[in-house]
Write a protein that holds these residues in place. Structure first.
Motif, PDB file in Angstrom:
ATOM      1  N   SER A  58      15.260  55.931  27.878  1.00 48.98           N
ATOM      2  CA  SER A  58      16.028  56.497  26.771  1.00 48.98           C
ATOM      3  C   SER A  58      17.212  55.566  26.523  1.00 48.98           C
ATOM      4  O   SER A  58      17.753  55.031  27.168  1.00 48.98           O
ATOM      5  N   VAL A  59      17.828  55.528  25.206  1.00 48.97           N
ATOM      6  CA  VAL A  59      18.744  54.839  24.795  1.00 48.97           C
ATOM      7  C   VAL A  59      19.563  55.574  23.958  1.00 48.97           C
ATOM      8  O   VAL A  59      19.302  56.215  22.802  1.00 48.97           O
ATOM      9  N   ARG A  60      20.871  55.397  24.182  1.00 52.14           N
ATOM     10  CA  ARG A  60      21.964  56.254  23.379  1.00 52.14           C
ATOM     11  C   ARG A  60      23.166  55.319  22.988  1.00 52.14           C
ATOM     12  O   ARG A  60      23.555  54.615  23.892  1.00 52.14           O
ATOM     13  N   LEU A  61      23.853  55.957  21.854  1.00 54.46           N
ATOM     14  CA  LEU A  61      24.940  55.133  21.446  1.00 54.46           C
ATOM     15  C   LEU A  61      25.827  56.125  21.660  1.00 54.46           C
ATOM     16  O   LEU A  61      26.169  57.150  21.216  1.00 54.46           O
ATOM     17  N   LEU A  62      27.114  55.673  22.303  1.00 54.66           N
ATOM     18  CA  LEU A  62      28.080  56.545  22.865  1.00 54.66           C
ATOM     19  C   LEU A  62      29.406  55.717  22.690  1.00 54.66           C
ATOM     20  O   LEU A  62      29.563  54.612  23.633  1.00 54.66           O
ATOM     21  N   GLY A  63      30.480  55.847  21.942  1.00 53.50           N
ATOM     22  CA  GLY A  63      31.779  55.060  21.858  1.00 53.50           C
ATOM     23  C   GLY A  63      31.247  53.783  21.524  1.00 53.50           C
ATOM     24  O   GLY A  63      32.143  52.860  21.793  1.00 53.50           O
ATOM     25  N   GLY A  64      30.356  53.449  20.598  1.00 51.30           N
ATOM     26  CA  GLY A  64      30.021  51.852  20.480  1.00 51.30           C
ATOM     27  C   GLY A  64      29.012  51.157  21.411  1.00 51.30           C
ATOM     28  O   GLY A  64      29.266  49.871  21.431  1.00 51.30           O
ATOM     29  N   GLN A  65      28.859  52.016  22.588  1.00 48.86           N
ATOM     30  CA  GLN A  65      28.457  51.125  23.896  1.00 48.86           C
ATOM     31  C   GLN A  65      26.693  51.883  23.752  1.00 48.86           C
ATOM     32  O   GLN A  65      26.734  52.912  23.668  1.00 48.86           O
ATOM     33  N   LEU A  66      26.105  51.018  24.250  1.00 55.04           N
ATOM     34  CA  LEU A  66      24.634  51.301  24.764  1.00 55.04           C
ATOM     35  C   LEU A  66      24.552  51.878  26.063  1.00 55.04           C
ATOM     36  O   LEU A  66      24.922  51.433  26.931  1.00 55.04           O
ATOM     37  N   LEU A  67      23.917  53.279  26.254  1.00 56.88           N
ATOM     38  CA  LEU A  67      23.764  53.949  27.397  1.00 56.88           C
ATOM     39  C   LEU A  67      22.444  53.728  27.771  1.00 56.88           C
ATOM     40  O   LEU A  67      21.675  54.528  26.799  1.00 56.88           O
ATOM     41  N   LEU A  68      21.788  53.447  28.722  1.00 56.75           N
ATOM     42  CA  LEU A  68      20.232  53.299  28.896  1.00 56.75           C
ATOM     43  C   LEU A  68      19.891  54.033  30.046  1.00 56.75           C
ATOM     44  O   LEU A  68      20.534  53.940  31.157  1.00 56.75           O
ATOM     45  N   GLU A  69      18.751  54.867  30.127  1.00 54.91           N
ATOM     46  CA  GLU A  69      18.352  55.580  31.315  1.00 54.91           C
ATOM     47  C   GLU A  69      16.805  55.330  31.694  1.00 54.91           C
ATOM     48  O   GLU A  69      16.240  55.245  30.606  1.00 54.91           O
ATOM     49  N   SER A  70      16.665  55.303  32.859  1.00 53.95           N
ATOM     50  CA  SER A  70      15.132  55.246  33.238  1.00 53.95           C
ATOM     51  C   SER A  70      15.205  55.551  34.678  1.00 53.95           C
ATOM     52  O   SER A  70      16.002  55.070  35.577  1.00 53.95           O
ATOM     53  N   LYS A  71      14.324  56.335  35.240  1.00 54.78           N
ATOM     54  CA  LYS A  71      14.381  56.927  36.731  1.00 54.78           C
ATOM     55  C   LYS A  71      13.913  55.626  37.499  1.00 54.78           C
ATOM     56  O   LYS A  71      14.528  55.806  38.742  1.00 54.78           O
ATOM     57  N   GLN A  72      12.939  54.923  37.140  1.00 58.16           N
ATOM     58  CA  GLN A  72      12.610  53.930  38.246  1.00 58.16           C
ATOM     59  C   GLN A  72      12.727  52.495  37.971  1.00 58.16           C
ATOM     60  O   GLN A  72      12.343  51.592  38.820  1.00 58.16           O
ATOM     61  N   ASN A  73      13.241  52.115  36.742  1.00 57.52           N
ATOM     62  CA  ASN A  73      13.515  50.644  36.210  1.00 57.52           C
ATOM     63  C   ASN A  73      14.716  50.195  35.730  1.00 57.52           C
ATOM     64  O   ASN A  73      14.568  49.948  34.390  1.00 57.52           O
ATOM     65  N   PRO A  74      15.935  50.373  36.487  1.00 52.92           N
ATOM     66  CA  PRO A  74      17.150  50.265  35.933  1.00 52.92           C
ATOM     67  C   PRO A  74      17.343  48.646  35.759  1.00 52.92           C
ATOM     68  O   PRO A  74      17.811  48.211  34.661  1.00 52.92           O
ATOM     69  N   ASN A  75      16.472  47.740  36.481  1.00 52.78           N
ATOM     70  CA  ASN A  75      16.665  46.154  36.128  1.00 52.78           C
ATOM     71  C   ASN A  75      16.230  45.819  34.927  1.00 52.78           C
ATOM     72  O   ASN A  75      16.652  45.014  34.205  1.00 52.78           O
TER      73      ASN A  75
END
Length: 518
Positions: free
Chosen positions: A108-125
């Motif tokens: 998932s990708v979210r825009l919060l306060g002008g910054q990108l927040l990305l989430e993934s359970k197993q593949n953060p790199n």
């Protein structure tokens, strides 16, 4: 830290939706199968056009709160396609993607306060080092709609399936041919490129119901495309001014279909009256003539233009300097096609080449005065009908490769020693081109003065020894290890290692890593 605005965020998400395959080398293409919009708390059918429009719109003008998108990912190697679901939430500035396969991680990708927040359970790199930089780049880019869409004329799923089948069926045998012939060209590029072109043509012919009775590939080179199409049941022939080493390795039916024969535009006649398609696959000087010849014969054509030439055989003269030389030439050949009466189709192929724009002529209006246009074009550049001159069977080579070997070796060694002496570490060294040229005597330069490019061409031809370091600087290239696959299976070492012979420190590579003989 880069701040991303909402409009930039949705621009990046729009590019991601269409181009996920740019982030995952296992995926060939993404196909949208369904688009639904979230409106008044419920989902209803929508379209791709409405999705792209909403992603670009001002938030205050949107008529829905989001979209649910169905995807089909077309893998390059896996036999089955991968289904996926994407969710666009305008209110939360959130995009989520879920895959019906363990091969690919949800994210998932979210825009919060002008910054990108990305989430993934197993593949953060992958999120941090692949997806995030790409999204930031896409968010800042100026998007212009491409005039020619990739594979826009064919069913992408059918094309990908057929391409995978052709690779599995033909690639290993073709690699063996290459090794037997000891071809110096890169087999991975030529084989996979021609397999891709074969897959494209077969799907195109099926979709447009224009399957040829027979085709003729003009300037067929190594004959690879002719061989693959023949093997797939399509009758056809290849013409080239010179026979290639690979020709004798093909099956007998392909060998009989390859003709060592010059294509002279004003006297050329097909040897096979059933031919109703002409193919020009990187056909160099013949490229602008393909639509002319097809027009004269009143048949279809497929052209993948490469090196730019005039109808006369001379190097192409720019018409529009506001665009690239390749685009300028492509537009010119398109104009020639229209002057020949064709309704011209354009497409962008997915092949390992920078020259991948294709022209297809299927429908033709024969009322156009074709011969008048050709003669006017030739007269315009003072070439005249009798002076049309394309490629000779034995070409004169003027790129320093025909200079006596002892002269070349002496100059290379002298320049190499001069560069070594310019640096105290005794490995590399850099000098301006002017200083190198001034250090050589008239006698030393006289052996190459008639060659195109002179000393610069000599240095370029010895790219395994020298490198251009920007500006006017010339340096010694540091040898790099080659991939083990290429060393063991596809190439044969033919020359001794220059650094092993002449560098005081020898070659830094092991024998197995070096492209040359130790």
């Amino acid at each position: 830290m880069t701040t991303v605005e909402e409009a930039q965020f949705w621009q990046a998400i729009g590019i991601l939706i269409k181009n996920y395959h740019a982030l995952n080398k296992k995926i060939f293409e993404v196909v949208l199968t369904q688009v639904e919009k979230q409106q008044d708390g419920r989902l209803c059918d929508s379209s791709e056009e409405e999705l792209w429009k909403s992603l670009k719109e001002n938030p205050n003008q949107r008529t829905c709160s989001g979209f649910k998108i169905g995807f089909k990912l077309l893998p390059k190697k896996l036999p089955e396609n991968i289904l996926a679901t994407g969710t666009v939430d305008f209110e939360k500035c959130l995009y989520e993607c879920q895959f019906a396969s363990d091969e690919i991680e949800d994210f998932s990708v979210r825009l919060l306060g002008g910054q990108l927040l990305l989430e993934s359970k197993q593949n953060p790199n992958w999120l941090e080092f692949v997806l995030k930089p790409k999204l930031l780049s896409w968010s800042q880019s100026k998007q212009e709609e491409s005039k020619v869409k990739s594979l826009g004329l064919v069913d992408v799923e059918k094309y990908n399936d057929l391409y995978k089948q052709l690779k599995q069926k033909h690639s290993q045998r073709l690699l063996d041919y290459w090794k037997t012939a000891q071809e110096s060209t890169d087999p991975l590029k030529f084989i996979y490129e021609d397999l891709a072109i074969a897959a494209y043509l077969i799907v195109l012919w099926n979709q447009t119901q224009t399957e040829p009775k027979a085709f003729a590939d003009l300037g067929c080179g190594n004959g690879l495309l002719v061989h693959v199409l023949n093997a797939e049941g399509f009758k056809g022939y290849g013409y080239d001014i010179r026979k290639r080493k690979l020709w004798s390795l093909y099956p007998a039916d392909t060998q009989q279909s390859l003709l060592e024969k010059a294509v002279e535009p004003n006297s050329f006649r097909l040897d096979f009256p059933e031919v109703d398609w002409l193919i020009g696959n990187h056909s160099d000087e013949l490229s602008p003539w393909l639509p002319v010849l097809a027009g004269r014969l009143n048949i279809n054509y497929f052209l993948l233009p490469c090196c730019p030439y005039e109808l006369s055989g001379a190097k192409f003269r720019r018409r529009n300097t506001k665009i690239s030389a390749y685009q300028d030439f492509f537009q010119y050949v398109t104009q020639v096609s229209r002057e020949c009466g064709f309704e011209v189709l354009q497409d962008r192929l997915k092949i390992p080449s920078t020259k991948r724009l294709a022209l297809i002529g299927i429908k033709r209006n024969p009322t156009k005065d074709l011969e008048y246009f050709v003669q006017e074009e030739l007269r315009k550049y003072k070439t005249g009908e009798s002076e049309i001159k394309l490629r000779e069977k034995e070409e004169s080579v003027r790129n320093c490769t025909q200079v006596e070997k002892s002269i070349i070796d002496g100059l290379v060694l002298k320049i190499f020693t001069q560069l070594l002496a310019s640096n105290a570490d005794k490995w590399s060294g850099r000098l301006p081109m002017r200083e190198i040229a001034q250090s050589l005597t008239k006698e030393e330069l006289s052996g190459i003065k008639s060659e195109c490019g002179g000393i610069k061409t000599l240095l370029r031809n010895k790219h395994e020894v020298f490198e251009f370091c920007g500006g006017d600087l010339i340096g010694i290239r540091t040898p790099k290890a080659k991939a083990p696959l290429l060393q063991s299976r596809l190439t044969t070492k033919k020359r001794s290692c220059f650094f092993k012979l002449y560098h005081p420190l020898g070659c830094p590579l092991a024998d197995a890593e070096c492209s040359f003989i130790h």
